[in-house]
Design a protein around this motif. Structure first.
Motif, PDB file in Angstrom:
ATOM      1  N   CYS A 333      -1.829   6.954   8.264  1.00  0.00           N
ATOM      2  CA  CYS A 333      -1.418   7.031   6.861  1.00  0.00           C
ATOM      3  C   CYS A 333      -2.235   8.075   6.109  1.00  0.00           C
ATOM      4  O   CYS A 333      -3.460   7.951   5.995  1.00  0.00           O
ATOM      5  CB  CYS A 333      -1.551   5.664   6.182  1.00  0.00           C
ATOM      6  SG  CYS A 333      -1.101   5.676   4.434  1.00  0.00           S
ATOM      7  N   TYR A 335      -2.210   8.632   2.934  1.00  0.00           N
ATOM      8  CA  TYR A 335      -2.740   8.015   1.714  1.00  0.00           C
ATOM      9  C   TYR A 335      -4.046   7.276   1.991  1.00  0.00           C
ATOM     10  O   TYR A 335      -5.034   7.434   1.267  1.00  0.00           O
ATOM     11  CB  TYR A 335      -1.692   7.058   1.152  1.00  0.00           C
ATOM     12  CG  TYR A 335      -2.241   5.969   0.263  1.00  0.00           C
ATOM     13  CD1 TYR A 335      -2.758   6.253  -0.993  1.00  0.00           C
ATOM     14  CD2 TYR A 335      -2.222   4.636   0.676  1.00  0.00           C
ATOM     15  CE1 TYR A 335      -3.252   5.246  -1.815  1.00  0.00           C
ATOM     16  CE2 TYR A 335      -2.710   3.631  -0.134  1.00  0.00           C
ATOM     17  CZ  TYR A 335      -3.220   3.940  -1.373  1.00  0.00           C
ATOM     18  OH  TYR A 335      -3.716   2.938  -2.180  1.00  0.00           O
ATOM     19  N   LEU A 336      -4.093   6.480   3.040  1.00  0.00           N
ATOM     20  CA  LEU A 336      -5.306   5.739   3.362  1.00  0.00           C
ATOM     21  C   LEU A 336      -6.444   6.679   3.755  1.00  0.00           C
ATOM     22  O   LEU A 336      -7.616   6.395   3.515  1.00  0.00           O
ATOM     23  CB  LEU A 336      -5.030   4.742   4.485  1.00  0.00           C
ATOM     24  CG  LEU A 336      -4.099   3.575   4.138  1.00  0.00           C
ATOM     25  CD1 LEU A 336      -3.837   2.720   5.371  1.00  0.00           C
ATOM     26  CD2 LEU A 336      -4.683   2.725   3.025  1.00  0.00           C
ATOM     27  N   PRO A 343      -8.561  -0.463   4.242  1.00  0.00           N
ATOM     28  CA  PRO A 343      -7.977  -1.453   3.328  1.00  0.00           C
ATOM     29  C   PRO A 343      -8.951  -2.475   2.768  1.00  0.00           C
ATOM     30  O   PRO A 343      -8.838  -2.853   1.597  1.00  0.00           O
ATOM     31  CB  PRO A 343      -6.896  -2.118   4.194  1.00  0.00           C
ATOM     32  CG  PRO A 343      -6.449  -1.028   5.099  1.00  0.00           C
ATOM     33  CD  PRO A 343      -7.713  -0.256   5.435  1.00  0.00           C
ATOM     34  N   TYR A 346     -10.673  -0.839  -0.007  1.00  0.00           N
ATOM     35  CA  TYR A 346      -9.744  -0.574  -1.102  1.00  0.00           C
ATOM     36  C   TYR A 346      -9.432  -1.845  -1.884  1.00  0.00           C
ATOM     37  O   TYR A 346      -9.241  -1.793  -3.104  1.00  0.00           O
ATOM     38  CB  TYR A 346      -8.452   0.034  -0.554  1.00  0.00           C
ATOM     39  CG  TYR A 346      -8.634   1.372   0.123  1.00  0.00           C
ATOM     40  CD1 TYR A 346      -9.667   2.231  -0.246  1.00  0.00           C
ATOM     41  CD2 TYR A 346      -7.789   1.785   1.145  1.00  0.00           C
ATOM     42  CE1 TYR A 346      -9.840   3.451   0.385  1.00  0.00           C
ATOM     43  CE2 TYR A 346      -7.945   3.005   1.769  1.00  0.00           C
ATOM     44  CZ  TYR A 346      -8.971   3.837   1.389  1.00  0.00           C
ATOM     45  OH  TYR A 346      -9.146   5.040   2.008  1.00  0.00           O
ATOM     46  N   CYS A 370      -0.156   4.866  -3.330  1.00  0.00           N
ATOM     47  CA  CYS A 370       0.477   4.180  -2.192  1.00  0.00           C
ATOM     48  C   CYS A 370       1.991   4.302  -2.287  1.00  0.00           C
ATOM     49  O   CYS A 370       2.573   4.107  -3.358  1.00  0.00           O
ATOM     50  CB  CYS A 370       0.063   2.708  -2.184  1.00  0.00           C
ATOM     51  SG  CYS A 370       0.814   1.738  -0.855  1.00  0.00           S
ATOM     52  N   LEU A 372       4.005   2.300  -0.925  1.00  0.00           N
ATOM     53  CA  LEU A 372       4.556   0.941  -0.814  1.00  0.00           C
ATOM     54  C   LEU A 372       5.520   0.828   0.365  1.00  0.00           C
ATOM     55  O   LEU A 372       6.470   0.057   0.326  1.00  0.00           O
ATOM     56  CB  LEU A 372       5.282   0.545  -2.113  1.00  0.00           C
ATOM     57  CG  LEU A 372       4.511   0.720  -3.431  1.00  0.00           C
ATOM     58  CD1 LEU A 372       5.378   0.271  -4.601  1.00  0.00           C
ATOM     59  CD2 LEU A 372       3.208  -0.059  -3.415  1.00  0.00           C
ATOM     60  N   CYS A 376       1.446   0.135   7.053  1.00  0.00           N
ATOM     61  CA  CYS A 376       0.133  -0.411   7.384  1.00  0.00           C
ATOM     62  C   CYS A 376       0.244  -1.873   7.804  1.00  0.00           C
ATOM     63  O   CYS A 376      -0.407  -2.311   8.756  1.00  0.00           O
ATOM     64  CB  CYS A 376      -0.816  -0.271   6.200  1.00  0.00           C
ATOM     65  SG  CYS A 376      -0.218  -1.007   4.663  1.00  0.00           S
ATOM     66  N   MET A 386      -1.237  -3.020   2.158  1.00  0.00           N
ATOM     67  CA  MET A 386      -1.642  -2.245   0.991  1.00  0.00           C
ATOM     68  C   MET A 386      -0.519  -2.215  -0.033  1.00  0.00           C
ATOM     69  O   MET A 386      -0.776  -2.128  -1.242  1.00  0.00           O
ATOM     70  CB  MET A 386      -2.013  -0.823   1.404  1.00  0.00           C
ATOM     71  CG  MET A 386      -3.401  -0.660   1.979  1.00  0.00           C
ATOM     72  SD  MET A 386      -4.736  -1.106   0.840  1.00  0.00           S
ATOM     73  CE  MET A 386      -4.534   0.132  -0.442  1.00  0.00           C
ATOM     74  N   ALA A 387       0.729  -2.275   0.438  1.00  0.00           N
ATOM     75  CA  ALA A 387       1.856  -2.261  -0.493  1.00  0.00           C
ATOM     76  C   ALA A 387       1.805  -3.463  -1.421  1.00  0.00           C
ATOM     77  O   ALA A 387       1.957  -3.337  -2.642  1.00  0.00           O
ATOM     78  CB  ALA A 387       3.173  -2.252   0.293  1.00  0.00           C
ATOM     79  N   CYS A 390      -1.260  -3.008  -3.873  1.00  0.00           N
ATOM     80  CA  CYS A 390      -1.086  -1.992  -4.914  1.00  0.00           C
ATOM     81  C   CYS A 390       0.029  -2.365  -5.885  1.00  0.00           C
ATOM     82  O   CYS A 390      -0.101  -2.116  -7.095  1.00  0.00           O
ATOM     83  CB  CYS A 390      -0.810  -0.632  -4.276  1.00  0.00           C
ATOM     84  SG  CYS A 390      -2.232   0.071  -3.412  1.00  0.00           S
TER      85      CYS A 390
END
Length: 836
Positions: A333, A335-336, A343, A346, A370, A372, A376, A386-387, A390
């Motif tokens: 990812c 974004y990560l 995570p 985060y 994210c 979404l 992950c 994470m979706a 966030c």
């Protein structure tokens, strides 16, 4: 969220969990750090790691039975790391690296009966915390330990003389541990229990006094270590399944460490068990694709049965360490990866943002970056999402008024435009035969369908969307029994992604009302995000994908074009990752069209986001582009997408990508190339309006909606502002529409809110049609204007053109390209003149 909920969320991320080797070590040795230092050739630093974790480091290095090696993930990939050999070689190569800092003595006095491995370990740990410790033993100090472990005898093998037993006993002396020779009997035990605050009985050295353990007992818990009153026991020998006792140095010393902790708790009067077990979920390490590397065998002869590694051999063997960590989701990812964490970390940052800093922009970037997409959660062995984290944070920030309106405002405006009078349309589900007989929706019988193409397909492929609707009408046009209507609108998913639950409900309530007015037909959608939104807001409609419907109908595959690739890499939309029917139908239809499909490494349930989901394209365009580029690089062959945004974003990243409609309806695509760029933001809005007009012209009369074709007056600035291609590209990056630029130029001219650069004649004007202030740099050329640049602030700027603002929105402001135009300095170095 409260701390309990935070810990529950954190528990799903195992990145901070210790690796299996560390879990297996009774001393919690940081094997990864030790191996890293050894691989770097920093043996002094490596010994510091050993001294920080190990009691009696020399003794343990010599006689440890290394249970960590049995848990090493290299076991089946060339053999476990030679932890014991490297540990011993490190201790032999360099001297003591750390020293104990002087501490004021504690008031509680500790006694140890028996100088076995457990007793000396407990004495080591307690004395390093400044507890006064006295060890009672029979014979000379160290005599019992040497008899139990002959390998501790000083060895001159290979020219190296090291007496680790003597060194560690000397270190105990420096740590103020007292040794007293005595008869170890019950009378002494009772005496020590009365005189000392806590007493430890070494079960190996004083077997006659220690309670026995069942042969099959593998572990000793805190309660067992406390025998009675203030007396603890530790150091039992391990037993085989047949009951045979044998010495396990690591387990015996580990019991001693555990007992030392129990003695501290006994003297302090705290719970023996509370907060003691800090175990976490197992660290998941993916070894897929890791090549086996054989263990390095040292050339030198062994020391007491253990191989002696040279410094060079130690480094090569330590390099075999996998440095186990999870990071499964982070590796996949963009974004990560961007925020240099994982995570679990985060989750804490998001929670701190909500509970402490209340919307600082640095934390908001993490929340709004994210997509979404849910990849992950799919990849994570513990399903960390994470979706979910966030999205719930966005909803919370919106509810409490801390979400910057600029983050998603443009996307929400686009949603309203796609659902507004210029672009939205509803035609009832009537078959061609029914329409020819003048029937209306109330007379329809049998199964009725509503085609919901979604706002992005309508914006990108006008001709293909219209042709697809024609095809559906033809397939379902069986007398008066069935028919297909169409609804042009946004599904409301941008509001859902933005965390604006109230707006999402208001939007979908309008969709529901329109759907009910059509007689509640079954919905088929061409967008997986639309299906997601409609399943949530309109579950009764039982929305399915249009691909699933087409695949179930008799379908004559069109001839394959010569320009199509011989092999496609399938690009599945992230919002369809769990829609098995969508995924299967797309592959089936592609096969019917003669396309050869190859699955990329991540597809279906594990597919990666193209960068459109979660409004990241709006909030963080740079992150979205990185996501697109990352996914495009994963497609070995030209792509084939069933989501129009996946297709357009892949093409924008330089990856040839076709949409499924290019195979199903090639004639309607006007020889669409896989490399062709998708339309820009301004063109998308124009295309939606064009599709609405096209459908009304063709079907509006039969549906009784011809009156909706009435043209709206053209904006005053349309056609009067000339925009070069490079300038238009900058507008797209800044999320500025051509219509807004045209309005800004005309508005600035009409209101007089502009300045002139006396050097080049360029004008800088401002216009505020809503809570957005536009700035345009242009020059007049007769009746038209040439645009040189434009910016916008998603806030009310006092004194700018447009409606007067009573209140200034002075929080959460931004300029879309990270810069503000200099109102007083010329764009090209000149000086602005007075206001005209």
């Amino acid at each position: 969220m409260d701390q309990q909920r935070l810990h529950e969320i954190e528990s799903h991320c195992t990145q901070e969990s210790p690796p299996r080797c560390r879990v297996a070590c009774p001393f919690d040795l940081d094997v990864r750090a030790f191996m890293a230092r050894m691989a770097e050739g920093k043996q002094g630093e490596a010994r510091k790691v050993l001294e920080r974790h190990l009691p009696l480091p020399g003794i343990i290095a010599r006689i440890c039975d290394h249970p960590c090696e049995n848990s090493c993930l290299r076991q089946d990939l060339g053999g476990s790391l030679a932890m014991h050999g490297l540990e011993l070689s490190c201790m032999l190569a360099v001297g003591t690296q750390t020293r104990m800092l002087p501490l004021p003595p504690k008031k509680f006095r500790m006694a140890v009966m028996g100088a076995g491995l457990a007793g000396l370990t407990a004495a080591w740990d307690l004395s390093r915390k400044a507890y006064p410790v006295t060890v009672f033993h029979s014979g000379a100090p160290g005599e019992f330990l040497l008899a139990a472990h002959p390998a501790l005898a000083a060895d001159n093998t290979a020219g190296i003389a090291k007496d680790f037993l003597a060194e560690d006993m000397e270190a105990l002396g420096r740590q103020k541990v007292s040794f007293t020779q005595a008869t170890l009997d019950a009378a002494l035990l009772e005496k020590l229990a009365a005189e000392y605050d806590a007493v430890l009985v070494d079960a190996d050295a004083v077997q006659q006094l220690a309670p026995g353990l069942a042969p099959d007992e593998a572990l000793v818990e805190a309660e067992t270590l406390l025998w009675r009153d203030n007396i603890c026991c530790a150091g039992w020998r391990s037993r085989t399944p047949t009951g045979h006792a044998f010495a396990s140095p690591s387990r015996q010393a580990g019991q001693g460490r555990h007992a030392a902790q129990t003695m501290e708790r006994v003297t302090s009067g705290v719970s023996l068990t509370a907060a003691r077990d800090k175990s976490q979920g197992p660290l998941h390490t993916d070894v897929t694709g890791i090549a086996p590397v054989p263990r390095v065998e040292p050339a030198a002869q062994a020391v007491c049965g253990e191989p002696l590694y040279s410094a060079e051999e130690s480094a090569r063997e330590a390099e075999r360490c996998l440095q186990c960590q999870c990071m499964i989701c982070v590796r996949e990812c963009v974004y990560l990866q961007k925020y240099k964490g994982y995570p679990r970390l985060y989750a804490r940052q998001v929670n701190n943002n909500a509970s402490i800093v209340k919307g600082l922009h640095t934390a908001n970037a993490l929340i709004n970056g994210c997509a979404l997409c849910g990849q992950c959660e799919e990849l994570c062995p513990e399903n960390f999402s994470m979706a979910e984290l966030c999205l719930s944070a966005r909803e919370d920030m919106v509810e409490r008024g801390f979400m910057p309106p600029t983050a998603h405002e443009f996307a929400l405006e686009d949603m309203e435009s796609a659902s507004g009078p210029e672009c939205a349309l509803v035609l009832p589900p009537l078959s061609p035969a029914a329409e020819s007989q003048g029937a209306d929706a109330s007379q329809a019988v049998g199964e009725q369908w509503l085609f919901f193409p979604g706002c992005q397909l309508a914006a990108a492929r006008v001709e293909q969307t219209a042709a697809l609707y024609d095809l559906l009408r033809e397939k379902f046009g069986n007398g008066l029994k069935s028919g297909v209507g169409i609804m042009l609108s946004c599904c409301g998913i941008p509001a859902r992604w933005a965390g604006r639950t109230t707006l999402f409900k208001e939007h979908t309530d309008k969709l529901r009302k329109a759907w009910e007015g059509l007689g509640k037909p079954r919905i088929m959608a061409a967008c997986s995000s639309c299906i997601t939104a409609l399943h949530e807001a309109l579950p009764e409609a039982q929305t399915v994908s249009v691909w699933e419907v087409l695949d179930s109908l008799p379908f004559e595959a069109p001839p394959a074009g010569n320009s199509l690739p011989s092999v496609f890499s399938i690009q599945d939309p992230c919002t369809a990752r769990h829609d098995a029917s969508w995924l299967a139908a797309v592959r089936s239809l592609a096969g019917k069209c003669g396309a050869k499909i190859e699955e990329p490494r991540l597809s279906g349930a594990s597919t990666a986001c193209c960068g459109y989901g979660g409004l990241v394209w709006c909030a963080q365009p740079g992150t979205a582009r990185a996501m697109s580029d990352h996914r495009a690089a994963q497609l070995e062959h030209p792509g084939l997408a069933s989501c129009i945004m996946c297709r357009d974003r892949m093409a924008a990243s330089g990856k040839e990508c076709w949409h499924l409609l290019d195979l199903l309806l090639p004639a309607s695509g006007k020889a669409q190339s896989g490399a062709a760029q998708g339309p820009g933001l301004s063109a998308r809005r124009a295309n939606r309006a064009a599709l609405r007009r096209k459908l009304l012209e063709k079907y509006g009369s039969a549906a009784g909606q011809q009156a909706l074709l009435a043209d709206t007056p053209e904006p005053a600035g349309k056609g009067r502002v000339l925009v070069a291609a490079d300038v238009l590209a900058r507008l797209e990056e800044r999320h500025i529409l051509l219509s807004d630029v045209e309005g800004a130029v005309v508005g600035a001219e009409a209101s007089g809110h502009w300045f002139e650069n006396l050097d080049d004649g360029h004008r800088l004007g401002s216009w505020r049609p809503r809570k957005v202030t536009f700035w345009v740099e242009y020059e007049a050329q007769g009746e038209v204007f040439v645009l040189h640049d434009a910016w916008c602030h998603r806030m009310v700027v006092p004194g700018s053109g447009g409606q007067e603002a009573a209140d200034v929105i002075n929080s959460h402001q931004c300029c879309t390209d990270g810069q503000r135009p200099n109102m007083l300095g010329a764009q090209n170095g000149g000086q602005r003149g007075e206001q005209s």
